[in-house]
Design a protein around this motif. Structure first.
Motif, PDB file in Angstrom:
ATOM      1  N   LEU A  97       0.832  -1.209   0.000  1.00 50.77           N
ATOM      2  CA  LEU A  97       0.000   0.000   0.000  1.00 50.77           C
ATOM      3  C   LEU A  97       0.865   1.256   0.000  1.00 50.77           C
ATOM      4  CD1 LEU A  97      -2.849  -1.006   2.499  1.00 50.77           C
ATOM      5  CD2 LEU A  97      -2.772  -1.245   0.011  1.00 50.77           C
ATOM      6  N   ILE A  98       1.959   1.220   0.744  1.00 50.97           N
ATOM      7  CA  ILE A  98       2.871   2.370   0.762  1.00 50.97           C
ATOM      8  C   ILE A  98       3.539   2.518  -0.601  1.00 50.97           C
ATOM      9  CG2 ILE A  98       4.967   3.312   1.812  1.00 50.97           C
ATOM     10  CD1 ILE A  98       4.160   1.916   4.424  1.00 50.97           C
ATOM     11  N   GLU A  99       3.912   1.396  -1.215  1.00 49.75           N
ATOM     12  CA  GLU A  99       4.519   1.452  -2.550  1.00 49.75           C
ATOM     13  C   GLU A  99       3.559   2.095  -3.545  1.00 49.75           C
ATOM     14  OE1 GLU A  99       6.253  -1.477  -6.076  1.00 49.75           O
ATOM     15  OE2 GLU A  99       5.141  -2.318  -4.381  1.00 49.75           O
ATOM     16  N   ALA A 100       2.286   1.677  -3.518  1.00 51.89           N
ATOM     17  CA  ALA A 100       1.306   2.232  -4.447  1.00 51.89           C
ATOM     18  C   ALA A 100       1.094   3.720  -4.208  1.00 51.89           C
ATOM     19  CB  ALA A 100      -0.019   1.480  -4.313  1.00 51.89           C
ATOM     20  N   ALA A 101       1.056   4.127  -2.937  1.00 52.85           N
ATOM     21  CA  ALA A 101       0.882   5.548  -2.620  1.00 52.85           C
ATOM     22  C   ALA A 101       2.083   6.367  -3.077  1.00 52.85           C
ATOM     23  CB  ALA A 101       0.659   5.724  -1.120  1.00 52.85           C
ATOM     24  N   ALA A 102       3.281   5.792  -2.982  1.00 55.33           N
ATOM     25  CA  ALA A 102       4.482   6.509  -3.426  1.00 55.33           C
ATOM     26  C   ALA A 102       4.474   6.703  -4.941  1.00 55.33           C
ATOM     27  CB  ALA A 102       5.732   5.742  -2.995  1.00 55.33           C
ATOM     28  N   ARG A 103       3.996   5.696  -5.671  1.00 59.94           N
ATOM     29  CA  ARG A 103       3.916   5.817  -7.132  1.00 59.94           C
ATOM     30  C   ARG A 103       2.966   6.941  -7.546  1.00 59.94           C
ATOM     31  NH1 ARG A 103       5.901   1.515 -10.107  1.00 59.94           N
ATOM     32  NH2 ARG A 103       6.518  -0.333  -8.908  1.00 59.94           N
ATOM     33  N   ALA A 104       1.982   7.216  -6.701  1.00 63.32           N
ATOM     34  CA  ALA A 104       0.981   8.227  -7.036  1.00 63.32           C
ATOM     35  C   ALA A 104       1.404   9.642  -6.663  1.00 63.32           C
ATOM     36  CB  ALA A 104      -0.344   7.895  -6.334  1.00 63.32           C
ATOM     37  N   VAL A 112      12.099  10.023   0.541  1.00 63.34           N
ATOM     38  CA  VAL A 112      11.308  10.498   1.668  1.00 63.34           C
ATOM     39  C   VAL A 112      11.659   9.670   2.893  1.00 63.34           C
ATOM     40  CG1 VAL A 112       8.991  11.067   2.488  1.00 63.34           C
ATOM     41  CG2 VAL A 112       9.463  11.036   0.025  1.00 63.34           C
ATOM     42  N   ASP A 113      12.002  10.349   3.974  1.00 62.02           N
ATOM     43  CA  ASP A 113      12.361   9.711   5.238  1.00 62.02           C
ATOM     44  C   ASP A 113      11.134   9.646   6.130  1.00 62.02           C
ATOM     45  OD1 ASP A 113      13.770   8.681   7.373  1.00 62.02           O
ATOM     46  OD2 ASP A 113      14.797  10.551   7.876  1.00 62.02           O
ATOM     47  N   GLY A 114      10.914   8.508   6.780  1.00 65.64           N
ATOM     48  CA  GLY A 114       9.749   8.416   7.638  1.00 65.64           C
ATOM     49  C   GLY A 114       9.664   7.100   8.371  1.00 65.64           C
ATOM     50  N   GLU A 115       8.466   6.772   8.838  1.00 64.86           N
ATOM     51  CA  GLU A 115       8.240   5.610   9.689  1.00 64.86           C
ATOM     52  C   GLU A 115       6.986   4.869   9.221  1.00 64.86           C
ATOM     53  OE1 GLU A 115       9.651   4.306  13.873  1.00 64.86           O
ATOM     54  OE2 GLU A 115      10.348   5.880  12.529  1.00 64.86           O
ATOM     55  N   ALA A 116       7.109   3.546   9.072  1.00 58.96           N
ATOM     56  CA  ALA A 116       5.936   2.717   8.807  1.00 58.96           C
ATOM     57  C   ALA A 116       5.288   2.376  10.136  1.00 58.96           C
ATOM     58  CB  ALA A 116       6.325   1.446   8.075  1.00 58.96           C
ATOM     59  N   LYS A 141       4.978 -11.850   5.861  1.00 58.56           N
ATOM     60  CA  LYS A 141       3.707 -11.306   5.393  1.00 58.56           C
ATOM     61  C   LYS A 141       3.878  -9.908   4.799  1.00 58.56           C
ATOM     62  CE  LYS A 141       0.000 -11.584   7.815  1.00 58.56           C
ATOM     63  NZ  LYS A 141      -0.950 -11.501   8.954  1.00 58.56           N
ATOM     64  N   ARG A 142       2.962  -9.560   3.921  1.00 58.68           N
ATOM     65  CA  ARG A 142       2.867  -8.209   3.378  1.00 58.68           C
ATOM     66  C   ARG A 142       1.835  -7.463   4.208  1.00 58.68           C
ATOM     67  NH1 ARG A 142       3.778  -8.377  -2.487  1.00 58.68           N
ATOM     68  NH2 ARG A 142       1.840  -7.246  -2.835  1.00 58.68           N
ATOM     69  N   SER A 143       2.229  -6.336   4.757  1.00 57.32           N
ATOM     70  CA  SER A 143       1.310  -5.596   5.622  1.00 57.32           C
ATOM     71  C   SER A 143       0.172  -5.001   4.814  1.00 57.32           C
ATOM     72  CB  SER A 143       2.052  -4.479   6.359  1.00 57.32           C
ATOM     73  OG  SER A 143       1.154  -3.728   7.144  1.00 57.32           O
ATOM     74  N   SER A 144      -1.053  -5.226   5.293  1.00 63.79           N
ATOM     75  CA  SER A 144      -2.226  -4.702   4.607  1.00 63.79           C
ATOM     76  C   SER A 144      -2.798  -3.468   5.295  1.00 63.79           C
ATOM     77  CB  SER A 144      -3.318  -5.786   4.534  1.00 63.79           C
ATOM     78  OG  SER A 144      -3.712  -6.169   5.846  1.00 63.79           O
ATOM     79  N   ASN A 145      -2.169  -3.024   6.404  1.00 65.85           N
ATOM     80  CA  ASN A 145      -2.718  -1.866   7.113  1.00 65.85           C
ATOM     81  C   ASN A 145      -1.660  -0.882   7.608  1.00 65.85           C
ATOM     82  OD1 ASN A 145      -1.760  -3.694   8.959  1.00 65.85           O
ATOM     83  ND2 ASN A 145      -3.480  -3.555  10.366  1.00 65.85           N
ATOM     84  N   ALA A 146      -0.410  -1.061   7.229  1.00 67.52           N
ATOM     85  CA  ALA A 146       0.621  -0.098   7.628  1.00 67.52           C
ATOM     86  C   ALA A 146       0.525   1.157   6.765  1.00 67.52           C
ATOM     87  CB  ALA A 146       2.016  -0.716   7.492  1.00 67.52           C
ATOM     88  N   VAL A 147       0.732   2.317   7.370  1.00 64.90           N
ATOM     89  CA  VAL A 147       0.824   3.578   6.647  1.00 64.90           C
ATOM     90  C   VAL A 147       2.204   4.162   6.874  1.00 64.90           C
ATOM     91  CG1 VAL A 147      -1.648   4.005   6.822  1.00 64.90           C
ATOM     92  CG2 VAL A 147      -0.113   4.945   8.561  1.00 64.90           C
ATOM     93  N   PHE A 148       2.613   5.045   5.983  1.00 58.86           N
ATOM     94  CA  PHE A 148       3.939   5.665   6.070  1.00 58.86           C
ATOM     95  C   PHE A 148       3.783   7.099   6.545  1.00 58.86           C
ATOM     96  CE2 PHE A 148       7.589   7.917   4.073  1.00 58.86           C
ATOM     97  CZ  PHE A 148       8.626   7.201   4.657  1.00 58.86           C
ATOM     98  N   ARG A 186       1.330   9.795   4.837  1.00 61.44           N
ATOM     99  CA  ARG A 186       0.793  10.942   5.556  1.00 61.44           C
ATOM    100  C   ARG A 186       1.932  11.776   6.124  1.00 61.44           C
ATOM    101  NH1 ARG A 186      -4.011   7.791   8.978  1.00 61.44           N
ATOM    102  NH2 ARG A 186      -4.719   6.521   7.205  1.00 61.44           N
ATOM    103  N   LEU A 187       1.640  13.027   6.372  1.00 58.11           N
ATOM    104  CA  LEU A 187       2.644  13.952   6.890  1.00 58.11           C
ATOM    105  C   LEU A 187       2.690  13.899   8.409  1.00 58.11           C
ATOM    106  CD1 LEU A 187       4.628  16.330   6.157  1.00 58.11           C
ATOM    107  CD2 LEU A 187       2.684  17.852   6.622  1.00 58.11           C
ATOM    108  N   SER A 188       3.899  13.817   8.962  1.00 58.53           N
ATOM    109  CA  SER A 188       4.103  14.033  10.398  1.00 58.53           C
ATOM    110  C   SER A 188       4.166  15.543  10.608  1.00 58.53           C
ATOM    111  CB  SER A 188       5.399  13.367  10.873  1.00 58.53           C
ATOM    112  OG  SER A 188       5.624  13.627  12.243  1.00 58.53           O
TER     113      SER A 188
END
Length: 349
Positions: A97-104, A112-116, A141-148, A186-188
């Motif tokens: 999900l984070i990969e797909a959001a980064a592509r968009a 981009v530096d951050g935390e999952a 496993k591939r996380s289905s609910n982690a956000v960056f 998302r932005l911290s």
């Protein structure tokens, strides 16, 4: 937690009312000169926060909430997206999900530096939930609910930003990842407040703590004091050197026996017997029973029903204080750290 109102920053480039957005690549006009571009780094060692007891004071510091997850760097390139751990391993496949959001994101190249993180029902980051989403320590496993949660921008459309001040990097990041978004990146947000009051509010809402950053500092790899972390409850990484058997506790684990670093050696710092659920206790027991050794790696004193293991598992432990003889007080197990996360083992003097 209610945040003080924050004035939206204006874009650094372009007209005042037009937010900065990257444009698709175009063929260069041969009549125009070549603009100097910086080569994109293959990997950047992260800037790490120095632990302090109290927030620093003064106008040169800005504050953010401290997030409890896995530190990641998201590399956006023409060929695709790479998501690297703090140690530099490619975990792109673990965070689809984070990969797909980064592509968009509207950018051609960026780091981009951050935390999952995985958020609980109250919107707080929960390290245990993140581990469960990845299948536990060593899981695949591939996380289905982690956000960056993005908190810094190190490279942007062909330009290395590490020598720029934090304020400059934040202006560009806020245009790339707008505040208040609910996407998978998302932005911290920076919080303009008194550091002591913000820490008190964070602790009141059961958050892990806050981060203070020098607004005029460049991005420097390592733990150099440009970033400072202040925790509500102490939370550090310790090596598991064994466990005590129990006939009543979950999975037969009475307490985990823990060690910290002292120079090049390990030293016993006590045990932890809370924080487990049925699942985490069973997974722990299964892993530890494959690592049993005859002689303890550290002197734990006389222990009844103790089983000693090869000191390779690292646990994240919350605790309130230390006893006078160097043992953890009111300790609680949060989860196992991934080996790939390269967590710092707590060091005692």
């Amino acid at each position: 937690m209610t945040k003080p109102p924050r004035k939206r920053s204006k874009p650094l480039l372009g007209e005042a009312d037009a937010p900065l957005r990257s444009r698709p690549r175009r063929r260069r006009d041969p009549a125009q000169p070549n603009l100097p571009l910086d080569p994109m780094p293959d990997r950047i060692e992260p800037c790490l926060a120095l632990l302090k007891a109290r927030p620093p004071r003064g106008d040169k510091w800005v504050y953010e909430i401290k997030w409890d997850g896995y530190r990641l760097a998201v590399h956006i390139e023409p060929a695709g997206v790479r998501i690297l751990t703090r140690r530099g391993l490619d975990w792109t496949h673990r965070f689809p999900l984070i990969e797909a959001a980064a592509r968009a994101l509207p950018v051609s190249t960026a780091i981009v530096d951050g935390e999952a993180v995985v958020l609980d029902e109250r919107g707080r980051s929960d390290f245990g939930l993140l581990q469960q989403s990845l299948g536990g320590r060593g899981g695949t496993k591939r996380s289905s609910n982690a956000v960056f949660i993005a908190f810094d921008l190190l490279y942007f459309d062909g330009h290395d930003l590490r020598n720029s001040e934090l304020e400059v990097r934040r202006h560009l990041l806020e245009d790339l990842v707008p505040a208040g978004g609910q996407d998978d990146i998302r932005l911290s947000e920076e919080i303009e407040a008194d550091g002591d009051q913000l820490l008190a509010s964070a602790c009141e809402h059961d958050l892990e703590g806050i981060i203070a950053k020098r607004r005029d500092a460049p991005y420097r790899s390592g733990r150099l004091g440009d970033w400072v972390k202040i925790k509500c409850v102490q939370s550090d990484s310790f090596v598991i050197v064994g466990y005590e058997r129990s006939t009543v506790a979950r999975a037969g684990i009475g307490r985990l026996l823990l060690a910290a670093r002292k120079g090049n050696e390990l030293v016993y710092v006590g045990g932890v017997g809370t924080g487990f659920n049925e699942r985490s206790a069973a997974e722990l027991r299964e892993q530890m029973d494959k690592m049993i050794i005859g002689k303890p790696a550290v002197d734990t004193g006389r222990k009844r029903n103790a089983v000693f293991i090869d000191p390779k598992l690292v646990a994240e432990i919350e605790y309130r204080a230390w006893t006078h003889d160097g043992k953890l007080r009111h300790a609680s197990f949060k989860g196992l750290r991934e080996g790939q996360d390269n967590a710092d083992i707590y060091s005692v003097d």
